[in-house]
Design a protein around this motif. Structure first.
Motif, PDB file in Angstrom:
ATOM      1  N   ARG A 212      -7.896  -6.854   6.209  1.00  0.00           N
ATOM      2  CA  ARG A 212      -8.014  -6.381   4.831  1.00  0.00           C
ATOM      3  C   ARG A 212      -9.344  -6.814   4.212  1.00  0.00           C
ATOM      4  O   ARG A 212     -10.043  -6.018   3.565  1.00  0.00           O
ATOM      5  CB  ARG A 212      -6.850  -6.925   4.011  1.00  0.00           C
ATOM      6  N   GLN A 213      -9.720  -8.076   4.397  1.00  0.00           N
ATOM      7  CA  GLN A 213     -10.939  -8.595   3.796  1.00  0.00           C
ATOM      8  C   GLN A 213     -12.193  -8.009   4.429  1.00  0.00           C
ATOM      9  O   GLN A 213     -13.175  -7.715   3.748  1.00  0.00           O
ATOM     10  CB  GLN A 213     -10.977 -10.120   3.932  1.00  0.00           C
ATOM     11  N   VAL A 214     -12.152  -7.813   5.745  1.00  0.00           N
ATOM     12  CA  VAL A 214     -13.342  -7.330   6.458  1.00  0.00           C
ATOM     13  C   VAL A 214     -13.581  -5.841   6.224  1.00  0.00           C
ATOM     14  O   VAL A 214     -14.726  -5.401   6.075  1.00  0.00           O
ATOM     15  CB  VAL A 214     -13.208  -7.626   7.969  1.00  0.00           C
ATOM     16  N   THR A 215     -12.509  -5.047   6.157  1.00  0.00           N
ATOM     17  CA  THR A 215     -12.660  -3.594   6.018  1.00  0.00           C
ATOM     18  C   THR A 215     -12.412  -3.086   4.601  1.00  0.00           C
ATOM     19  O   THR A 215     -12.881  -2.002   4.248  1.00  0.00           O
ATOM     20  CB  THR A 215     -11.674  -2.860   6.953  1.00  0.00           C
ATOM     21  N   GLY A 216     -11.648  -3.830   3.831  1.00  0.00           N
ATOM     22  CA  GLY A 216     -11.272  -3.341   2.505  1.00  0.00           C
ATOM     23  C   GLY A 216     -10.087  -2.398   2.558  1.00  0.00           C
ATOM     24  O   GLY A 216      -9.570  -1.977   1.515  1.00  0.00           O
ATOM     25  N   ALA A 217      -9.641  -2.060   3.768  1.00  0.00           N
ATOM     26  CA  ALA A 217      -8.497  -1.151   3.933  1.00  0.00           C
ATOM     27  C   ALA A 217      -7.218  -1.971   4.046  1.00  0.00           C
ATOM     28  O   ALA A 217      -7.187  -2.984   4.734  1.00  0.00           O
ATOM     29  CB  ALA A 217      -8.678  -0.286   5.182  1.00  0.00           C
ATOM     30  N   PRO A 218      -6.143  -1.548   3.405  1.00  0.00           N
ATOM     31  CA  PRO A 218      -4.899  -2.318   3.442  1.00  0.00           C
ATOM     32  C   PRO A 218      -4.168  -2.177   4.769  1.00  0.00           C
ATOM     33  O   PRO A 218      -4.296  -1.170   5.464  1.00  0.00           O
ATOM     34  CB  PRO A 218      -4.077  -1.694   2.309  1.00  0.00           C
ATOM     35  N   ILE A 219      -3.401  -3.188   5.118  1.00  0.00           N
ATOM     36  CA  ILE A 219      -2.466  -3.067   6.228  1.00  0.00           C
ATOM     37  C   ILE A 219      -1.247  -2.334   5.688  1.00  0.00           C
ATOM     38  O   ILE A 219      -0.690  -2.717   4.658  1.00  0.00           O
ATOM     39  CB  ILE A 219      -2.058  -4.459   6.763  1.00  0.00           C
ATOM     40  N   LYS A 220      -0.825  -1.266   6.342  1.00  0.00           N
ATOM     41  CA  LYS A 220       0.263  -0.442   5.816  1.00  0.00           C
ATOM     42  C   LYS A 220       1.571  -0.589   6.580  1.00  0.00           C
ATOM     43  O   LYS A 220       2.648  -0.441   6.001  1.00  0.00           O
ATOM     44  CB  LYS A 220      -0.157   1.029   5.786  1.00  0.00           C
ATOM     45  N   PHE A 221       1.467  -0.889   7.882  1.00  0.00           N
ATOM     46  CA  PHE A 221       2.696  -0.994   8.674  1.00  0.00           C
ATOM     47  C   PHE A 221       2.568  -2.096   9.714  1.00  0.00           C
ATOM     48  O   PHE A 221       1.461  -2.462  10.125  1.00  0.00           O
ATOM     49  CB  PHE A 221       3.008   0.336   9.387  1.00  0.00           C
ATOM     50  N   LEU A 222       3.738  -2.575  10.169  1.00  0.00           N
ATOM     51  CA  LEU A 222       3.810  -3.556  11.242  1.00  0.00           C
ATOM     52  C   LEU A 222       4.729  -3.026  12.334  1.00  0.00           C
ATOM     53  O   LEU A 222       5.812  -2.513  12.044  1.00  0.00           O
ATOM     54  CB  LEU A 222       4.379  -4.883  10.730  1.00  0.00           C
ATOM     55  N   GLY A 223       4.290  -3.146  13.581  1.00  0.00           N
ATOM     56  CA  GLY A 223       5.151  -2.846  14.719  1.00  0.00           C
ATOM     57  C   GLY A 223       5.773  -4.158  15.171  1.00  0.00           C
ATOM     58  O   GLY A 223       5.058  -5.099  15.519  1.00  0.00           O
ATOM     59  N   THR A 224       7.091  -4.258  15.123  1.00  0.00           N
ATOM     60  CA  THR A 224       7.761  -5.541  15.363  1.00  0.00           C
ATOM     61  C   THR A 224       8.603  -5.570  16.638  1.00  0.00           C
ATOM     62  O   THR A 224       9.431  -6.458  16.813  1.00  0.00           O
ATOM     63  CB  THR A 224       8.662  -5.886  14.157  1.00  0.00           C
ATOM     64  N   GLY A 225       8.415  -4.606  17.513  1.00  0.00           N
ATOM     65  CA  GLY A 225       9.189  -4.584  18.753  1.00  0.00           C
ATOM     66  C   GLY A 225       8.963  -3.278  19.493  1.00  0.00           C
ATOM     67  O   GLY A 225       8.163  -2.430  19.072  1.00  0.00           O
TER      68      GLY A 225
ATOM     69  N   ALA B 202       0.834  -1.212   0.000  1.00  0.00           N
ATOM     70  CA  ALA B 202       0.000   0.000   0.000  1.00  0.00           C
ATOM     71  C   ALA B 202       0.863   1.255   0.000  1.00  0.00           C
ATOM     72  O   ALA B 202       1.878   1.324   0.696  1.00  0.00           O
ATOM     73  CB  ALA B 202      -0.918  -0.008   1.226  1.00  0.00           C
ATOM     74  N   ARG B 203       0.457   2.225  -0.783  1.00  0.00           N
ATOM     75  CA  ARG B 203       1.190   3.486  -0.868  1.00  0.00           C
ATOM     76  C   ARG B 203       0.671   4.476   0.163  1.00  0.00           C
ATOM     77  O   ARG B 203      -0.501   4.452   0.535  1.00  0.00           O
ATOM     78  CB  ARG B 203       1.058   4.089  -2.269  1.00  0.00           C
ATOM     79  N   PHE B 204       1.564   5.336   0.609  1.00  0.00           N
ATOM     80  CA  PHE B 204       1.200   6.363   1.579  1.00  0.00           C
ATOM     81  C   PHE B 204       0.687   7.588   0.838  1.00  0.00           C
ATOM     82  O   PHE B 204       1.256   7.988  -0.183  1.00  0.00           O
ATOM     83  CB  PHE B 204       2.436   6.736   2.410  1.00  0.00           C
ATOM     84  N   LYS B 205      -0.397   8.174   1.330  1.00  0.00           N
ATOM     85  CA  LYS B 205      -1.002   9.326   0.654  1.00  0.00           C
ATOM     86  C   LYS B 205      -0.505  10.633   1.284  1.00  0.00           C
ATOM     87  O   LYS B 205      -0.471  10.765   2.508  1.00  0.00           O
ATOM     88  CB  LYS B 205      -2.524   9.256   0.765  1.00  0.00           C
ATOM     89  N   PHE B 206      -0.142  11.577   0.433  1.00  0.00           N
ATOM     90  CA  PHE B 206       0.302  12.885   0.905  1.00  0.00           C
ATOM     91  C   PHE B 206      -0.596  13.969   0.326  1.00  0.00           C
ATOM     92  O   PHE B 206      -1.073  13.872  -0.815  1.00  0.00           O
ATOM     93  CB  PHE B 206       1.754  13.145   0.493  1.00  0.00           C
ATOM     94  N   ALA B 207      -0.831  15.001   1.119  1.00  0.00           N
ATOM     95  CA  ALA B 207      -1.679  16.114   0.678  1.00  0.00           C
ATOM     96  C   ALA B 207      -0.935  16.966  -0.345  1.00  0.00           C
ATOM     97  O   ALA B 207       0.282  17.098  -0.300  1.00  0.00           O
ATOM     98  CB  ALA B 207      -2.091  16.953   1.879  1.00  0.00           C
ATOM     99  N   SER B 208      -1.692  17.554  -1.265  1.00  0.00           N
ATOM    100  CA  SER B 208      -1.069  18.441  -2.260  1.00  0.00           C
ATOM    101  C   SER B 208      -0.574  19.726  -1.606  1.00  0.00           C
ATOM    102  O   SER B 208       0.381  20.352  -2.066  1.00  0.00           O
ATOM    103  CB  SER B 208      -2.084  18.768  -3.366  1.00  0.00           C
ATOM    104  N   GLN B 209      -1.229  20.120  -0.518  1.00  0.00           N
ATOM    105  CA  GLN B 209      -0.838  21.312   0.226  1.00  0.00           C
ATOM    106  C   GLN B 209      -0.443  20.911   1.646  1.00  0.00           C
ATOM    107  O   GLN B 209      -1.280  20.466   2.418  1.00  0.00           O
ATOM    108  CB  GLN B 209      -2.012  22.311   0.283  1.00  0.00           C
ATOM    109  N   PRO B 210       0.844  21.015   2.010  1.00  0.00           N
ATOM    110  CA  PRO B 210       1.251  20.599   3.360  1.00  0.00           C
ATOM    111  C   PRO B 210       0.642  21.505   4.430  1.00  0.00           C
ATOM    112  O   PRO B 210       0.289  22.649   4.130  1.00  0.00           O
ATOM    113  CB  PRO B 210       2.777  20.729   3.319  1.00  0.00           C
ATOM    114  N   PRO B 211       0.499  21.004   5.659  1.00  0.00           N
ATOM    115  CA  PRO B 211       0.949  19.679   6.105  1.00  0.00           C
ATOM    116  C   PRO B 211      -0.049  18.571   5.808  1.00  0.00           C
ATOM    117  O   PRO B 211      -1.260  18.777   5.861  1.00  0.00           O
ATOM    118  CB  PRO B 211       1.100  19.865   7.616  1.00  0.00           C
TER     119      PRO B 211
END
Length: 462
Positions: free
Chosen positions: A269-282, A91-100
């Motif tokens: 992912r299947q239940v919400t349709g939203a992708p998993i974007k990150f994992l916390g591993t520690g 999954a790609r991260f979305k950024f606004a056209s006008q920061p922040p």
């Protein structure tokens, strides 16, 4: 956390090994085992049903594929379908056209939102961004102080703001803080604002109403639902509730280094349709990685995750030191205990030895690595470094100087035993001989022998 699922799937595939063709009977036997493996790993029941239907349909349609054995065909089909469940692409991260760009962190209390906010800030900093953190949790004692500690640990900007002592904590105060933080982020040149929101012990109307108001005010580019992977189906149910109201853009699974069964990762992912974007591993600030569906499936199927391991090595290891060591060792100049200590320190930067071994495939020359990972004594590396630290500079560069009295002194200074010092010196001696045999004219022959051995194990280790 996928070890249990991986082990169960590997056992189910064995049902088909030795079968000459795919039939209704042997496919049914294998799918029964796969279904049980998924359910025991806490995968959502509806997800399991739809997944099994697709696997069965493809497996029976694959009868004519004679290039692969029945077990290999099923493995490939299961791997492809698991990848589809998790999302084919990263999954790609979305950024606004006008920061922040505003990122709204959502989730229940205890899911790890605050820590994840800091980890995300550090991850974004590596990509050249200037994130700012703000906590709008005006209810939980010390919540804002906790984010301040996290911000200092990651070196991220923080908007602290001040609460009005005469105002009862509530949504108006939350909205004011969020609005001021967005203004400050723009004024100080921060291109991303990460908003750490309040959580609850469960879904309630007040929480959802406040989140809706924040969404209207900030118009976030990303709404990330932070889920504790250890909670299994509860995390999936909470994700669905947040998604129904807020239309989350992605999920972050925390505590992936724990012993959870992995079902949440295969269900959200299947239940919400939203992708998993990150994992916390520690627990450390850098124990955070982007979610790659194909790599996760590779781990589940026992194929390891070499790509992530190489990325980690590229990020953590000092290329200059590695090249210097390789040239020195292979040129026959000698391999000292100083070099040994430096290599240990380099390896430790990549994480625990257990996590490294689990990223290797469980087939071919690496067969048994997963089992070996369970028996790794991480404390042994600390003891080895302590022993080398207790040596003098001359001893580290010339191990032949270390006689009986010196070994007693080194053991006492490192808090270890003479036997442990002897073991280290014996291992060091074996490694020195290996490097000498690889150096000079014998280097190519030694490498060829190693490659032949690996190929032989790969051929007959299936």
């Amino acid at each position: 956390m996928f070890e249990n699922l991986s082990d169960k799937l590997q056992r189910s595939f064995k049902t088909l090994r030795g079968q000459g063709t795919i039939t209704d009977e042997n496919v049914s036997d294998a799918l029964r085992e796969i279904r049980l493996a998924l359910l025991e790993s806490d995968v959502n029941l509806e997800v399991v049903k739809s997944l099994m239907e697709r696997i069965r349909e493809q497996a029976m349609g694959a009868r004519v594929a004679t290039a692969l054995s029945p077990s290999e065909q099923i493995v490939k089909i299961v791997a492809d379908e698991l990848t589809n469940v998790l999302g084919k692409d990263t999954a790609r991260f979305k950024f606004a056209s006008q920061p922040p760009t505003v990122i709204l962190m959502a989730g229940l209390q205890g899911s790890g939102k605050t820590t994840t906010s800091g980890k995300l800030a550090q991850w974004l900093k590596k990509g050249g961004h200037r994130p700012m953190l703000v906590s709008v949790d005006v209810y939980r004692p010390a919540a804002r102080e906790q984010l301040a500690i996290v911000a200092r640990a990651t070196g991220a900007n923080l908007y602290e703001g001040k609460l009005d002592p005469g105002t009862t904590p509530g949504t108006p105060e939350v909205l004011r803080l969020a609005k001021e933080a967005r203004r400050d982020a723009a004024n100080f040149g921060c291109d991303i604002l990460i908003v750490d929101t309040a959580g609850r012990l469960g879904i309630d109307t007040a929480l959802m109403d406040e989140m809706s108001e924040l969404k209207k005010l900030l118009n976030p580019s990303e709404i990330l639902f932070v889920a504790d992977a250890m909670t299994g189906q509860d995390a999936v149910n909470s994700a669905k509730a947040f998604n129904d109201l807020l239309a989350i853009t992605g999920a972050v699974l925390t505590k992936m280094d724990g012993d959870a069964r992995g079902g949440a990762a295969l269900s959200i992912r299947q239940v919400t349709g939203a992708p998993i974007k990150f994992l916390g591993t520690g627990e450390k600030p850098d124990a955070f990685e982007a979610f790659h569906p194909d790599r996760i499936v590779s781990r589940i199927m026992g194929m390891g995750d070499i790509a992530t391991l190489l990325e980690r090595a590229e990020e953590k290891l000092d290329r200059g030191k590695a090249e210097t060591f390789a040239k020195k060792a292979l040129s026959g100049e000698g391999f000292t205990l100083e070099d040994f200590r430096e290599q240990l320190r380099q390896i430790k930067k990549m994480g625990s030895m257990k996590s490294i071994l689990k990223m290797l495939p469980s087939v071919g020359p690496f067969a048994g690595m997963a089992q070996a990972a369970e028996n790794v004594d991480e404390g042994q590396f600390t003891r080895i470094e302590s022993i080398i630290n207790s040596m003098t500079n001359k001893e580290r560069h010339n191990a032949d100087l270390i006689n009986g009295s010196r070994r007693k002194r080194i053991a006492a200074g490192s808090g270890t035993s003479v036997q442990e010092v002897n073991n280290l010196l014996r291992q060091y001696g074996q490694m020195s001989k290996m490097f000498k045999s690889m150096g000079g004219g014998g280097g190519m022959k030694a490498q060829q022998r190693m490659m032949s051995q690996m190929q032989g194990k790969q051929k007959f280790g299936r």
